[in-house]
Design a protein around this motif. Structure first.
Motif, mmCIF file in Angstrom:
data_model
loop_
_atom_site.group_PDB
_atom_site.id
_atom_site.type_symbol
_atom_site.label_atom_id
_atom_site.label_comp_id
_atom_site.label_asym_id
_atom_site.label_seq_id
_atom_site.Cartn_x
_atom_site.Cartn_y
_atom_site.Cartn_z
ATOM 1 N N PHE A 30 -3.140 7.625 8.045
ATOM 2 C CA PHE A 30 -1.856 7.203 8.605
ATOM 3 C C PHE A 30 -1.086 6.339 7.610
ATOM 4 O O PHE A 30 0.096 6.578 7.326
ATOM 5 N N ALA A 31 -1.739 5.329 7.045
ATOM 6 C CA ALA A 31 -1.076 4.415 6.115
ATOM 7 C C ALA A 31 -0.597 5.144 4.871
ATOM 8 O O ALA A 31 0.519 4.909 4.380
ATOM 9 N N GLU A 32 -1.426 6.047 4.356
ATOM 10 C CA GLU A 32 -1.047 6.801 3.161
ATOM 11 C C GLU A 32 0.142 7.709 3.422
ATOM 12 O O GLU A 32 1.033 7.857 2.564
ATOM 13 N N GLU A 33 0.175 8.306 4.597
ATOM 14 C CA GLU A 33 1.292 9.199 4.932
ATOM 15 C C GLU A 33 2.602 8.428 5.062
ATOM 16 O O GLU A 33 3.654 8.892 4.611
ATOM 17 N N VAL A 34 2.553 7.250 5.672
ATOM 18 C CA VAL A 34 3.769 6.437 5.786
ATOM 19 C C VAL A 34 4.285 6.074 4.399
ATOM 20 O O VAL A 34 5.484 6.205 4.108
ATOM 21 N N GLU A 35 3.391 5.649 3.535
ATOM 22 C CA GLU A 35 3.813 5.271 2.175
ATOM 23 C C GLU A 35 4.368 6.470 1.422
ATOM 24 O O GLU A 35 5.391 6.378 0.725
ATOM 25 N N ARG A 36 3.714 7.620 1.560
ATOM 26 C CA ARG A 36 4.176 8.821 0.858
ATOM 27 C C ARG A 36 5.548 9.261 1.345
ATOM 28 O O ARG A 36 6.435 9.573 0.539
ATOM 29 N N MET A 37 5.752 9.250 2.654
ATOM 30 C CA MET A 37 7.021 9.743 3.213
ATOM 31 C C MET A 37 8.180 8.784 3.012
ATOM 32 O O MET A 37 9.335 9.156 3.183
ATOM 33 N N THR A 38 7.872 7.535 2.660
ATOM 34 C CA THR A 38 8.948 6.568 2.382
ATOM 35 C C THR A 38 9.074 6.311 0.880
ATOM 36 O O THR A 38 9.731 5.365 0.457
ATOM 37 N N ASP A 39 8.414 7.174 0.087
ATOM 38 C CA ASP A 39 8.468 7.041 -1.369
ATOM 39 C C ASP A 39 8.020 5.646 -1.816
ATOM 40 O O ASP A 39 8.601 5.049 -2.732
ATOM 41 N N GLY A 40 6.999 5.130 -1.137
ATOM 42 C CA GLY A 40 6.411 3.862 -1.535
ATOM 43 C C GLY A 40 7.097 2.626 -0.995
ATOM 44 O O GLY A 40 6.657 1.500 -1.274
ATOM 45 N N LYS A 41 8.145 2.805 -0.198
ATOM 46 C CA LYS A 41 8.876 1.633 0.295
ATOM 47 C C LYS A 41 8.178 0.936 1.464
ATOM 48 O O LYS A 41 8.367 -0.262 1.673
ATOM 49 N N PHE A 42 7.426 1.700 2.234
ATOM 50 C CA PHE A 42 6.759 1.146 3.418
ATOM 51 C C PHE A 42 5.262 1.219 3.167
ATOM 52 O O PHE A 42 4.635 2.257 3.328
ATOM 53 N N LYS A 43 4.690 0.101 2.774
ATOM 54 C CA LYS A 43 3.261 0.041 2.465
ATOM 55 C C LYS A 43 2.505 -0.623 3.618
ATOM 56 O O LYS A 43 2.962 -1.602 4.197
ATOM 57 N N ILE A 44 1.336 -0.077 3.929
ATOM 58 C CA ILE A 44 0.498 -0.601 5.004
ATOM 59 C C ILE A 44 -0.906 -0.818 4.460
ATOM 60 O O ILE A 44 -1.540 0.118 3.966
ATOM 61 N N ARG A 45 -1.403 -2.042 4.538
ATOM 62 C CA ARG A 45 -2.751 -2.353 4.092
ATOM 63 C C ARG A 45 -3.700 -2.294 5.282
ATOM 64 O O ARG A 45 -3.450 -2.923 6.316
ATOM 65 N N VAL A 46 -4.759 -1.522 5.144
ATOM 66 C CA VAL A 46 -5.713 -1.302 6.236
ATOM 67 C C VAL A 46 -6.903 -2.254 6.104
ATOM 68 O O VAL A 46 -7.484 -2.391 5.030
#
Length: 359
Positions: free
Chosen positions: A52-68
């Motif tokens: 989930f976190a990787e997909e969010v980061e990928r789809m926002t071109d790195g703008k939305f990062k989530i640390r798990v």
């Protein structure tokens, strides 16, 4: 010439329209959020949060990062609900039935004994009333949930002795969570709430006599076959446990609509990926477990029938005492009945035939 001028005009208009769109995209904020999970990083459940976190980061071109963060790293394993609700963390990834003690209706976001399987739950969420009913319930706790993983039908757990009848369950101390614990208690079992990381030592020391966890792949990774001999099926209390991404509602509502859509899309991706992963890995793990001495057993018919009767009795009690539970459960059961009828017409018969051929 006229045609060429028209084409140039269209191209100029498209370019003019693209500039604001690009500017809007570039204006999207850079975010760094934290996501707390309820499990250790050694199992597929945890990988759902990572996907989930990787997909969010990928789809926002790195703008939305989530640390798990793994269970217990940032907040206690069973503290994810409160941490997201009060804004201690922006996000969580967990099983809602862990919070059964707060409101029994929360279990309906994960699974209940003899409840819907993975496909039935997805159909109910996406094309029934599931999404509206569940999200309305969690909104009261300042949480927005999305399905973000599923293990499929789970195993019935590890036992240090055979279960030949309902009588063999009397006094048995078993690690089992959520609604399953409440129901199996009526069969004489003493349910224990034990985080995943503590199951192995609890079985090894004899603190518990049995434990359910997930299925062959994860169970083998945690070594349960080394401390218990008998492996039972099916996990009638977990026909298709949905795992959810929680987002603090105030934080979610403040996100740009683009990010809101991406969060939901990333959760959907994690949901499909996890189920596919378990389906691919569990058969391999089960064969290995059996080859190394695990004794595979099926629950006797009388155990399943007694459990089903206890479940119906419990649901009748909860429908009387909990309006949230009644509202969601009644809708879910109505949907499930039609699903089961349809499954028995085509796919169930096809699967039964293919399984008989395999045997």
């Amino acid at each position: 010439m006229t045609q060429r001028r028209d084409l140039l005009a269209v191209a100029a208009l498209a370019g003019a329209m693209a500039v604001p769109a690009m500017a809007a995209s570039h204006a999207l904020p850079e975010l760094n959020w934290r996501l707390a999970t309820s499990v250790p990083p050694t199992i597929e459940f945890y990988e759902g949060a990572v996907t989930f976190a990787e997909e969010v980061e990928r789809m926002t071109d790195g703008k939305f990062k989530i640390r798990v963060f793994a269970g217990g790293e940032l907040v206690p394993a069973f503290g994810v609900f409160d941490a997201v609700s009060d804004g201690t963390v922006e996000m969580g990834h967990t099983a809602s039935y862990y919070y059964f003690g707060k409101n029994e209706a929360y279990a309906l976001d994960t699974t209940v004994p003899f409840g819907m399987n993975y496909r039935q739950f997805q159909a109910w969420w996406n094309y029934g009333n599931g999404k509206t009913l569940i999200q309305d319930l969690f909104a009261k706790a300042n949480i927005v949930p999305f399905p973000a993983g599923n293990t499929g039908v789970q195993m019935g757990g590890w036992f240090n002795k055979e279960v030949k009848s309902v009588a063999d369950l009397d006094g048995l101390k078993m690690r089992i969570g959520g609604m399953g614990g409440k129901i199996i208690q009526k069969l004489g079992v003493v349910p224990q709430s034990v985080p995943g990381a503590d199951i192995y030592p609890s079985l090894e020391k004899g603190t518990i006599d049995a434990a359910e966890w997930i299925g062959p792949h994860d169970d083998m990774k945690l070594g349960f076959n080394q401390v218990a001999s008998y492996y039972y099926t099916p996990g009638w209390w977990e026909a298709g446990p949905n795992l959810s991404v929680y987002i603090n509602k105030e934080k979610f509502d403040a996100l740009p609509v683009e990010y809101q859509a991406i969060v939901e899309a990333a959760a959907t991706r994690a949901n499909v990926d996890m189920m596919s992963s378990y389906d691919a890995k569990n058969p391999v793990a089960l064969k290995k477990l059996i080859s190394t001495g695990t004794k595979l057993r099926a629950f006797p018919r009388d155990v399943l029938e007694a459990a089903y009767a206890a479940a119906q009795e419990t649901y009748a009690e909860l429908r009387e005492s909990n309006p949230d539970f009644k509202l969601i459960y009644d809708d879910m059961v109505k949907f499930q009945k039609d699903q089961n009828l349809w499954a028995g017409v085509a796919e169930g018969r096809q699967d039964a035939f293919m399984q008989s051929i395999s045997r």
